[in-house]
Design a protein around this motif. Structure first.
Motif, PDB file in Angstrom:
ATOM      1  N   ARG A 245      -0.935  -4.068  -7.857  1.00 46.46           N
ATOM      2  CA  ARG A 245       0.199  -4.913  -7.836  1.00 46.46           C
ATOM      3  C   ARG A 245       0.903  -4.674  -8.810  1.00 46.46           C
TER       4      ARG A 245
ATOM      5  N   GLN B  70       1.250  -1.683  10.219  1.00 45.65           N
ATOM      6  CA  GLN B  70       1.609  -0.974   9.130  1.00 45.65           C
ATOM      7  C   GLN B  70       1.368   0.446   8.875  1.00 45.65           C
TER       8      GLN B  70
ATOM      9  N   THR C 198       0.940   1.673  -1.219  1.00 44.28           N
ATOM     10  CA  THR C 198       1.669   0.465  -1.336  1.00 44.28           C
ATOM     11  C   THR C 198       1.527  -0.519  -0.126  1.00 44.28           C
ATOM     12  N   TRP C 199       1.612  -0.225   1.005  1.00 44.83           N
ATOM     13  CA  TRP C 199       1.565  -0.933   1.971  1.00 44.83           C
ATOM     14  C   TRP C 199       0.407  -1.790   2.208  1.00 44.83           C
TER      15      TRP C 199
ATOM     16  N   SER D   9       2.858   2.941  -8.882  1.00 43.40           N
ATOM     17  CA  SER D   9       1.947   3.620  -8.131  1.00 43.40           C
ATOM     18  C   SER D   9       1.493   5.136  -8.708  1.00 43.40           C
TER      19      SER D   9
ATOM     20  N   TYR E  50      -6.728  -8.816   8.875  1.00 44.00           N
ATOM     21  CA  TYR E  50      -6.247  -7.603   8.208  1.00 44.00           C
ATOM     22  C   TYR E  50      -6.062  -6.382   9.100  1.00 44.00           C
TER      23      TYR E  50
ATOM     24  N   GLN F 152       3.456   5.844   0.212  1.00 42.13           N
ATOM     25  CA  GLN F 152       3.340   4.879   1.351  1.00 42.13           C
ATOM     26  C   GLN F 152       2.064   4.210   1.326  1.00 42.13           C
TER      27      GLN F 152
ATOM     28  N   LEU G 141      -1.495  -3.069   0.224  1.00 36.91           N
ATOM     29  CA  LEU G 141      -1.553  -4.061  -0.746  1.00 36.91           C
ATOM     30  C   LEU G 141      -0.773  -5.441  -0.241  1.00 36.91           C
ATOM     31  N   GLU G 142       0.169  -5.168   0.646  1.00 36.20           N
ATOM     32  CA  GLU G 142       0.551  -6.437   1.350  1.00 36.20           C
ATOM     33  C   GLU G 142      -0.499  -7.403   1.863  1.00 36.20           C
ATOM     34  N   CYS G 143      -1.561  -6.838   2.401  1.00 33.37           N
ATOM     35  CA  CYS G 143      -2.641  -7.500   3.101  1.00 33.37           C
ATOM     36  C   CYS G 143      -3.875  -7.815   2.029  1.00 33.37           C
TER      37      CYS G 143
ATOM     38  N   HIS H 162       4.616   3.274   9.409  1.00 31.96           N
ATOM     39  CA  HIS H 162       4.963   4.110   8.266  1.00 31.96           C
ATOM     40  C   HIS H 162       4.657   5.866   8.647  1.00 31.96           C
TER      41      HIS H 162
END
Length: 421
Positions: free
Chosen positions: A259, A409, A95-96, A263, A402, A92, A98-100, A413
């Protein structure tokens, strides 16, 4: 001598055990206790640990237990190498963010903050339990993020030193390039944990000849390739940054890479399954070659040297550790935790003097130290606003939109690990 490893069921542990077995003259361990709540993994690792000791003729006893209080009772030193939430939480963390459009990594940025929030309360509880029975025991922290965790321990009054394997990895690499023994290479290693630079490479000790310019001239391509940074950058800097500086010096490039590939957590989880299957083989009596890909290279040798010095034995008198600044770097607070060469003895580490730092490095260190202040406050006191402030302060984030999204997030998580959430 009794040593306890908290997180003893880690697939790292055979690396540590191999070092204890090989270097028993430096650190004569009579009892090694591996403690871990994951009893299935612990027995696999413990079985291999006993076979490694027996194969190398080590007379010490290896004990496995899930009882922390029994494990630390009477220990001379306690090594912390735990991972709260396991590889699933690491997945986790990576990965999360990277969404920002931010780096997803387990020790820095938003993922590193998440790990700190999960880890600091657990480590402080363990340290309190150590202190109740062994107030003079040393705590050696290898648990990431090492700088923040070590600072939490020191602020709570524990006899603690932080340890990372970045410096010893560079020492071994440079020794090979120079054709000398590792013990002959002394690094001018300075910074914060996972934010360090080698500003000098000296032969023979702290006052030895600095061969870093010659090393860069002759081996610059190889060094740059290992860091995945361009050779011209190293030539312009005139120093060797740790590979963690790539998250700062090539942030957007790294985000795009992360991305588009699996991972690191997924890679490590697969490797751990394979390693644990190997550890269960009664014919295996040495650490497998696959373990080198798990990370933590030379951790055992660094840990042996540090424990031996702290407990009044042998070992290298000069070692890179994480400890209080205490004026070593005048642009940082005295209670900042820095990663530098220190003279280590039974009273703990004393940082060696450091030359004036280039503002290019000092400025980034000051920024990250401010983030670590806020991160520790969030870990100790909780609260969404404290998380937001830490994220906003981090040089890899720094934008309010951000920071706001990453706060949401992070809490979502990690809710099960945050008592205040």
């Amino acid at each position: 001598m009794k040593l306890t490893v908290v997180g003893g069921g880690s697939t790292y542990t055979p690396e540590l055990v191999d070092g204890f077995a090989r270097l028993r003259d430096t650190l004569p361990v009579e009892e090694l206790v591996l403690v871990d709540p994951a009893t299935d993994r612990l027995e696999l690792v413990g079985g291999l640990a006993r076979r490694i000791f027996a194969h190398q003729g080590h007379p010490g006893r290896v004990v496995t237990t899930s009882d922390l209080d029994a494990a630390v009772d009477g220990a001379d030193a306690v090594l912390l190498q735990l991972r709260v939430g396991g590889q699933a939480a690491r997945q986790q963390d990576e990965t999360w963010p990277l969404e920002c459009g931010c780096v997803g990594q387990e020790t820095t940025g938003a993922g590193g903050l998440a790990k700190a929030l999960r880890t600091v309360p657990v480590v402080l509880d363990i340290a309190d339990r150590v202190r109740r029975t062994n107030p003079n025991a040393w705590i050696i922290d290898f648990t990431n993020p090492v700088g923040i965790v070590t600072r939490a321990l020191l602020q709570a009054g524990h006899r603690a030193v932080g340890l990372c394997n970045v410096a010893i990895g560079f020492q071994r690499k440079f020794a090979q390039m120079l054709g000398v023994a590792p013990a002959d290479v002394h690094l001018d290693h300075v910074g914060l944990n996972h934010l360090t630079w080698e500003t000098g490479v000296r032969l023979g000790g702290p006052e030895g000849e600095d061969v870093l310019p010659a090393l860069l001239a002759e081996h610059g391509e190889s060094i740059a390739g290992g860091l995945r940074l361009p050779r011209p950058l190293l030539d312009r800097l005139g120093v060797v940054p740790s590979y963690y500086l790539r998250y700062y010096y090539a942030h957007d490039e790294v985000v795009e890479e992360l991305r588009t590939k699996p991972s690191r957590a997924a890679e490590v989880a697969a490797m751990e399954r394979e390693l644990l299957a190997m550890y269960g083989d009664p014919a295996l009596v040495e650490k497998p070659a696959l373990l080198a890909g798990r990370g933590g290279a030379y951790y055992s040798e660094a840990a042996v040297d540090l424990a031996a010095a702290l407990l009044g034995g042998g070992g290298n008198p000069y070692q890179v550790v994480n400890t209080y600044n205490k004026g070593t770097l005048p642009f940082l607070p005295d209670d900042a935790v820095i990663e530098v060469q220190a003279a280590v003895g039974s009273k703990g580490p004393v940082p060696l003097p450091v030359s004036d730092m280039d503002p290019l490095y000092a400025g980034l260190m000051a920024d990250v130290t401010a983030y670590e202040d806020l991160a520790l406050e969030a870990a100790l006191r909780g609260g969404r606003d404290r998380v937001f402030r830490a994220l906003l302060a981090h040089p890899l984030i720094g934008q309010y939109a951000y920071a706001e999204a990453l706060t949401d997030q992070l809490v979502a998580h990690n809710r099960e690990y945050l008592a205040w959430a």
